[in-house]
Design an enzyme around this catalytic site. Structure first.
Site, mmCIF file in Angstrom:
data_model
loop_
_atom_site.group_PDB
_atom_site.id
_atom_site.type_symbol
_atom_site.label_atom_id
_atom_site.label_comp_id
_atom_site.label_asym_id
_atom_site.label_seq_id
_atom_site.Cartn_x
_atom_site.Cartn_y
_atom_site.Cartn_z
ATOM 1 N N ASN A 105 3.610 5.543 15.924
ATOM 2 C CA ASN A 105 3.911 4.975 14.611
ATOM 3 C C ASN A 105 5.269 5.476 14.137
ATOM 4 O O ASN A 105 5.386 6.543 13.540
ATOM 5 C CB ASN A 105 2.806 5.364 13.618
ATOM 6 C CG ASN A 105 3.002 4.718 12.257
ATOM 7 O OD1 ASN A 105 4.079 4.214 11.936
ATOM 8 N ND2 ASN A 105 1.974 4.747 11.435
ATOM 9 N N PHE A 106 6.290 4.665 14.377
ATOM 10 C CA PHE A 106 7.638 4.961 13.922
ATOM 11 C C PHE A 106 8.043 3.968 12.822
ATOM 12 O O PHE A 106 9.211 3.597 12.702
ATOM 13 C CB PHE A 106 8.640 4.872 15.078
ATOM 14 C CG PHE A 106 8.405 5.878 16.173
ATOM 15 C CD1 PHE A 106 7.896 7.138 15.892
ATOM 16 C CD2 PHE A 106 8.704 5.565 17.488
ATOM 17 C CE1 PHE A 106 7.686 8.073 16.902
ATOM 18 C CE2 PHE A 106 8.499 6.491 18.514
ATOM 19 C CZ PHE A 106 7.994 7.743 18.218
ATOM 20 N N CYS A 111 21.826 -39.249 0.866
ATOM 21 C CA CYS A 111 20.837 -38.299 1.372
ATOM 22 C C CYS A 111 21.410 -37.548 2.571
ATOM 23 O O CYS A 111 21.844 -38.163 3.546
ATOM 24 C CB CYS A 111 19.563 -39.035 1.767
ATOM 25 S SG CYS A 111 18.289 -37.960 2.459
ATOM 26 N N ASN A 154 6.104 -3.241 11.389
ATOM 27 C CA ASN A 154 5.351 -2.433 10.452
ATOM 28 C C ASN A 154 5.671 -2.954 9.049
ATOM 29 O O ASN A 154 6.400 -3.930 8.890
ATOM 30 C CB ASN A 154 5.718 -0.953 10.599
ATOM 31 C CG ASN A 154 4.585 -0.025 10.181
ATOM 32 O OD1 ASN A 154 3.932 -0.242 9.173
ATOM 33 N ND2 ASN A 154 4.364 1.027 10.960
ATOM 34 N N THR A 155 5.153 -2.307 8.041
ATOM 35 C CA THR A 155 5.313 -2.813 6.671
ATOM 36 C C THR A 155 6.743 -2.655 6.165
ATOM 37 O O THR A 155 7.508 -1.815 6.640
ATOM 38 C CB THR A 155 4.348 -2.094 5.720
ATOM 39 O OG1 THR A 155 4.531 -0.679 5.859
ATOM 40 C CG2 THR A 155 2.908 -2.460 6.033
ATOM 41 N N ASN A 193 0.822 -1.201 0.000
ATOM 42 C CA ASN A 193 0.000 0.000 0.000
ATOM 43 C C ASN A 193 0.858 1.254 0.000
ATOM 44 O O ASN A 193 1.978 1.255 0.520
ATOM 45 C CB ASN A 193 -0.949 0.004 1.200
ATOM 46 C CG ASN A 193 -0.315 0.605 2.440
ATOM 47 O OD1 ASN A 193 -0.421 1.801 2.682
ATOM 48 N ND2 ASN A 193 0.359 -0.239 3.239
ATOM 49 N N CYS A 206 18.186 -32.861 3.705
ATOM 50 C CA CYS A 206 17.969 -31.420 3.520
ATOM 51 C C CYS A 206 16.494 -31.037 3.543
ATOM 52 O O CYS A 206 16.160 -29.862 3.702
ATOM 53 C CB CYS A 206 18.613 -30.957 2.217
ATOM 54 S SG CYS A 206 17.776 -31.523 0.719
ATOM 55 N N CYS A 251 15.770 -32.845 -6.383
ATOM 56 C CA CYS A 251 17.015 -33.341 -5.792
ATOM 57 C C CYS A 251 18.131 -33.404 -6.829
ATOM 58 O O CYS A 251 19.274 -33.049 -6.561
ATOM 59 C CB CYS A 251 16.790 -34.719 -5.177
ATOM 60 S SG CYS A 251 18.217 -35.356 -4.258
ATOM 61 N N CYS A 295 6.034 3.663 9.380
ATOM 62 C CA CYS A 295 5.517 3.844 8.020
ATOM 63 C C CYS A 295 6.664 4.092 7.041
ATOM 64 O O CYS A 295 7.426 5.050 7.212
ATOM 65 C CB CYS A 295 4.524 5.004 7.993
ATOM 66 S SG CYS A 295 3.798 5.287 6.364
#
Length: 461
Positions: free
Chosen positions: A131-132, A375, A199-200, A73, A378, A351, A134
């Site tokens: 809000n620190f 093997c 936050n984003t 957004n 993993c 694999c 954005c």
């Protein structure tokens, strides 16, 4: 029944599920609708000097048949007058006195912070979230993540808030930083009561290859935005863990990032969150998801014998260790359950091309075979297999030995030279380079078996 109620840094709520500060909390109408549906709390869409937003604000990342695996957004904070928001906060608290209403705030000067804190408290907000975090638009004005990326500035502004705050203060942290524990420690030094994260994430989710502009497109142009949704959960969980384990943070944490169902919420709680915030899932599916969230959490708690949320807050943290502390003697090997195999052979391809050439194809059958001696455990084959529990990773060591990289280093048994005989892959079978020639070029169409000269290569024994 289990008790879902919480007391988060002095903020009480009937359950730990809060709506995050975002479009779903833009108005009293939405918050009341959410509370009526069963949400425990809401962080109001960030208040400050009203903004003017652009049109075309959201972008999405779809993966195959899944829509909005990631969400982006470029919308800013509330564009509504402060007085309107405060009036609605007051009305919501009158109708839902036992639900948590937290005012998210973002302004610039010390006086503005003092004024908006006092106004939010007077309206009845149960707590404040600073809000620190954005990462678009507001940071260009010296707010949002511009503060969150500077621990000293974050501490100074939080101290301004604490000068007049009479309700709990939560500092919301940005993930757009090298070490999120630095601003978390700054919040504690400033006297904050709690932190919330993440936050984003600053992002560009895609580019229109015809218009040559990033999404979302605004009149032929675009900008970076804030990324969230299910895709960010692994990043959120790691940063949550980092803060929860840090000895100099020691604050209640509200977990945010990629929570779509009750299992996601439980994962956040197990890594130290004592409340969780949700945005994208509510925007995608509506407030009704709260029914699945609360019922799923209750069933989980019943199954595990937990009476309250606090019985399992941080319960997974002791098992999150540094890599050097993991047991190098632990061994798992892939096992294909033939009765479940659909013969797609995707495990073989994965694999063969992406891992350790530890699966072979045999003439006369569609079911691949594990080359056990090659093997390394993993997990790739089990991850790509489209059938649940068709490929399991079975423990093959006897569980009696425990040796870590740290112990090897201290004992002088770790590799120290370029061609060291102690290298982990020194005696691991690898096909000769020339054996690859022609294999991919002559591969049959996807889904059809192919066996070169009647059999595949196997490691020398």
């Amino acid at each position: 029944m289990p008790d879902l109620s919480i007391d988060f840094a002095g903020i009480k709520a009937p359950n730990p599920f809060w709506l995050a500060s975002a479009p779903p909390t833009n108005s009293g109408y939405q918050v009341m609708k959410a509370f009526d549906a069963g949400w425990g709390g809401a962080v109001w869409k960030t208040l400050g000097v009203p903004v003017v937003n652009v049109s075309s604000r959201y972008g999405g990342v779809n993966y195959r048949d899944k829509r909005l695996v990631g969400f982006n957004n470029i919308e800013l904070i509330s564009d509504r007058p402060l007085a309107d928001n405060l009036r609605e906060i007051e009305e919501v608290k009158k109708r839902f006195p036992n639900h948590a209403v937290i005012a998210s705030l973002m302004v610039q000067s010390r006086q503005e912070w003092h004024d908006i804190v006092r106004a939010s408290q007077d309206a009845g907000a149960d707590g404040l979230e600073l809000n620190f975090g954005c990462p678009h638009g507001m940071c260009e004005r010296g707010m949002g993540s511009a503060v969150g990326q500077e621990p000293r500035v974050l501490q100074m502004i939080t101290e301004w808030v604490m000068e007049v705050a009479k309700v709990p203060v939560i500092v919301k942290l940005t993930p757009n930083i090298s070490d999120i524990t630095e601003p978390a420690q700054a919040a504690r030094r400033a006297g904050a009561d709690a932190i919330s994260l993440i936050n984003t994430i600053q992002s560009i989710v895609g580019v229109d290859i015809d218009q040559f502009a990033p999404y979302p497109i605004v009149d032929g142009q675009g900008t970076n935005g804030g990324y969230c949704g299910p895709a960010v959960k692994p990043i959120a969980l790691n940063m949550l863990k980092n803060c929860a384990q840090h000895p100099d943070v020691r604050l209640p944490i509200s977990g945010i990032g990629g929570i779509e169902n009750w299992r996601d919420a439980v994962e956040h709680i197990l890594l130290g969150a004592s409340s969780v915030q949700i945005c994208t899932a509510a925007m995608h599916f509506g407030f009704g998801i709260i029914r699945e969230l609360t019922s799923g959490l209750e069933e989980y708690m019943l199954d595990k014998g937990f009476n309250t949320i606090y019985d399992f807050v941080g319960k997974a943290l002791p098992n999150v260790r540094h890599w050097e502390d993991l047991n190098m003697k632990y061994k798992v090997t892939a096992h294909i359950h033939e009765e479940k195999c659909i013969g797609c052979q995707l495990c073989y391809t994965a694999c063969e091309d992406g891992a350790h050439q530890a699966i072979k194809l045999n003439a006369g059958t569609r079911v691949p075979e594990i080359i056990e001696e090659n093997c390394v455990g993993c997990n790739l084959c089990s991850l790509v297999c489209p059938v649940e529990e068709c490929i399991t990773m079975d423990r093959t060591d006897d569980g009696t030995q425990h040796l870590t990289w740290k112990q090897r280093t201290e004992a002088g048994t770790a590799p120290t030279e370029f061609n060291d005989e102690k290298a982990g892959g020194r005696h691991h079978w690898v096909p000769e380079p020339a054996a690859a020639l022609g294999k991919e070029r002559h591969k049959t169409l996807p889904g059809r078996a192919r066996v070169i000269s009647g059999e595949t290569e196997v490691p020398a024994v």
